[in-house]
Design a protein around this motif. Structure first.
Motif, short mmCIF file in Angstrom:
data_model
loop_
_atom_site.label_atom_id
_atom_site.label_comp_id
_atom_site.label_asym_id
_atom_site.label_seq_id
_atom_site.Cartn_x
_atom_site.Cartn_y
_atom_site.Cartn_z
N GLY A 224 0.81 -1.21 0.00
CA GLY A 224 0.00 0.00 0.00
C GLY A 224 0.85 1.26 0.00
N THR A 225 1.94 1.22 0.76
CA THR A 225 2.85 2.37 0.79
C THR A 225 3.50 2.59 -0.56
N ARG A 226 3.96 1.51 -1.19
CA ARG A 226 4.61 1.64 -2.50
C ARG A 226 3.61 2.10 -3.56
N MET A 227 2.38 1.58 -3.52
CA MET A 227 1.38 2.01 -4.48
C MET A 227 1.08 3.50 -4.30
N ALA A 228 0.95 3.94 -3.06
CA ALA A 228 0.69 5.35 -2.79
C ALA A 228 1.87 6.22 -3.24
N GLU A 229 3.08 5.75 -3.02
CA GLU A 229 4.27 6.50 -3.46
C GLU A 229 4.29 6.65 -4.97
N VAL B 279 -4.15 10.86 -2.45
CA VAL B 279 -3.14 9.80 -2.32
C VAL B 279 -1.92 10.34 -1.60
N ALA B 280 -1.55 11.59 -1.91
CA ALA B 280 -0.42 12.22 -1.22
C ALA B 280 -0.73 12.36 0.28
N GLN B 281 -1.97 12.72 0.61
CA GLN B 281 -2.40 12.78 2.01
C GLN B 281 -2.32 11.40 2.66
N TYR B 282 -2.80 10.42 1.95
CA TYR B 282 -2.78 9.05 2.45
C TYR B 282 -1.35 8.60 2.73
N LEU B 283 -0.46 8.88 1.80
CA LEU B 283 0.94 8.51 1.96
C LEU B 283 1.55 9.21 3.18
N GLY B 284 1.22 10.49 3.35
CA GLY B 284 1.73 11.22 4.50
C GLY B 284 1.29 10.62 5.81
N LEU B 285 0.03 10.21 5.88
CA LEU B 285 -0.50 9.60 7.10
C LEU B 285 0.12 8.22 7.36
N ILE B 286 0.41 7.49 6.27
CA ILE B 286 1.08 6.19 6.42
C ILE B 286 2.50 6.41 6.95
N ASN B 287 3.20 7.37 6.37
CA ASN B 287 4.58 7.64 6.78
C ASN B 287 4.66 8.13 8.22
N ARG C 184 2.73 7.03 10.42
CA ARG C 184 2.23 5.87 11.16
C ARG C 184 0.88 6.12 11.82
N GLU C 185 0.12 7.04 11.22
CA GLU C 185 -1.25 7.24 11.68
C GLU C 185 -2.19 6.26 11.00
N LEU C 186 -1.80 5.78 9.79
CA LEU C 186 -2.56 4.78 9.06
C LEU C 186 -1.62 3.65 8.67
N SER C 187 -2.20 2.52 8.30
CA SER C 187 -1.40 1.33 7.99
C SER C 187 -1.02 1.24 6.52
N GLY C 188 -1.95 1.57 5.64
CA GLY C 188 -1.71 1.46 4.21
C GLY C 188 -2.27 0.18 3.63
N HIS C 189 -2.90 0.30 2.46
CA HIS C 189 -3.44 -0.88 1.77
C HIS C 189 -3.47 -0.57 0.27
N PRO C 190 -2.98 -1.50 -0.56
CA PRO C 190 -2.91 -1.21 -2.01
C PRO C 190 -4.27 -0.97 -2.65
N ALA C 191 -5.31 -1.65 -2.17
CA ALA C 191 -6.63 -1.47 -2.77
C ALA C 191 -7.15 -0.05 -2.58
N LEU C 192 -6.86 0.53 -1.41
CA LEU C 192 -7.32 1.90 -1.14
C LEU C 192 -6.54 2.92 -1.98
N ALA C 193 -5.23 2.74 -2.08
CA ALA C 193 -4.43 3.64 -2.92
C ALA C 193 -4.86 3.54 -4.37
N PHE C 194 -5.13 2.32 -4.83
CA PHE C 194 -5.59 2.09 -6.20
C PHE C 194 -6.93 2.79 -6.42
N ALA C 195 -7.86 2.63 -5.47
CA ALA C 195 -9.19 3.24 -5.61
C ALA C 195 -9.12 4.75 -5.62
N LEU C 196 -8.26 5.33 -4.80
CA LEU C 196 -8.12 6.79 -4.79
C LEU C 196 -7.64 7.29 -6.15
#
Length: 226
Positions: free
Chosen positions: A99-104, A115-123, A125-137
């Motif tokens: 999920g992190t790599r997909m968001a990156e 997606v940039a927001q999502y990646l920031g929250l993953i980095n 460690r506020e969120l875990s990350g999932h490839p399906a969510l990054a893909f959907a965004l």
């Protein structure tokens, strides 16, 4: 045809996309070790169950729910639900890595703001990350229909797992292609089934697959990280 949408789907579904999917078996290596998956037919049966249950109720349903409410609050909620609803530690870690790599990749190449927001929250460690969510965004941001987006994501996942089986079991390349061809109808059925699932169905799994994914963590010799 929308060339931008087509390009994004082909790009993010490419088996060469460096998300790290090549390093994960999602439990089929446990069945290999037990000599329950030794040829293409065995792997195909396992893959159909994984797709029908785990990938449909987690990845596909989460994508559909995010499309219905594409807000940061809903993204956070679904990220937490997917992480908590994945029993096997190795699979949770695999989803975070991919999920992190997909968001990156999406944030760098397409500049998708959420997606940039999502990646920031993953980095952070506020969120875990999932490839399906990054893909959907990414697909939602460009106006791709939800069914088409889910179909592309599931096809990419099935393709990655099949290539891993070609290397790991091992299968011949043509056997792998026959598996992929045979999966076209189950993938279409999974997309259709995800549309009739409800919130309560999110992350409903198969005990056998869940247990096999947990057992993999203690497997003595292995090729894959999960």
């Amino acid at each position: 045809m929308d060339s931008d949408a087509d390009f994004l789907l082909l790009h993010l579904s490419d088996s060469a996309l460096p998300t790290g999917a090549f390093a994960h078996s999602f439990g089929f290596e446990t069945y290999m070790d037990a000599e329950r998956i030794t040829r293409a037919e065995h792997f195909q049966d396992w893959l159909k169950v994984l797709l029908k249950v785990q990938l449909t109720s987690a990845d596909a349903l989460a994508m559909r729910l995010l499309y219905a409410e594409p807000t940061l609050q809903e993204l956070k909620r679904l990220d937490a639900r997917l992480h908590a609803g994945t029993p096997a530690r190795e699979v949770r870690e695999a989803n975070t890595r991919m999920g992190t790599r997909m968001a990156e990749i999406v944030a760098e190449t397409y500049g998708t703001p959420m997606v940039a927001q999502y990646l920031g929250l993953i980095n952070q460690r506020e969120l875990s990350g999932h490839p399906a969510l990054a893909f959907a965004l990414a697909t939602h941001s460009i106006g791709i229909d939800v069914d088409r987006a889910i179909h592309a994501h599931l096809t990419a996942t099935v393709s990655s797992l099949t290539q891993n089986a070609v290397r790991g079991i091992p299968l011949g390349q043509m056997a792998g292609q026959r598996v992929m061809f045979a999966m076209r109808e189950p993938i279409a059925a999974a997309v259709t089934r995800s549309a009739i699932l409800e919130e309560i169905d999110l992350c409903s799994g198969d005990p056998g697959i869940d247990i096999s994914q947990m057992i993999h963590a203690t497997q003595r010799a292995r090729l894959f990280m999960s």
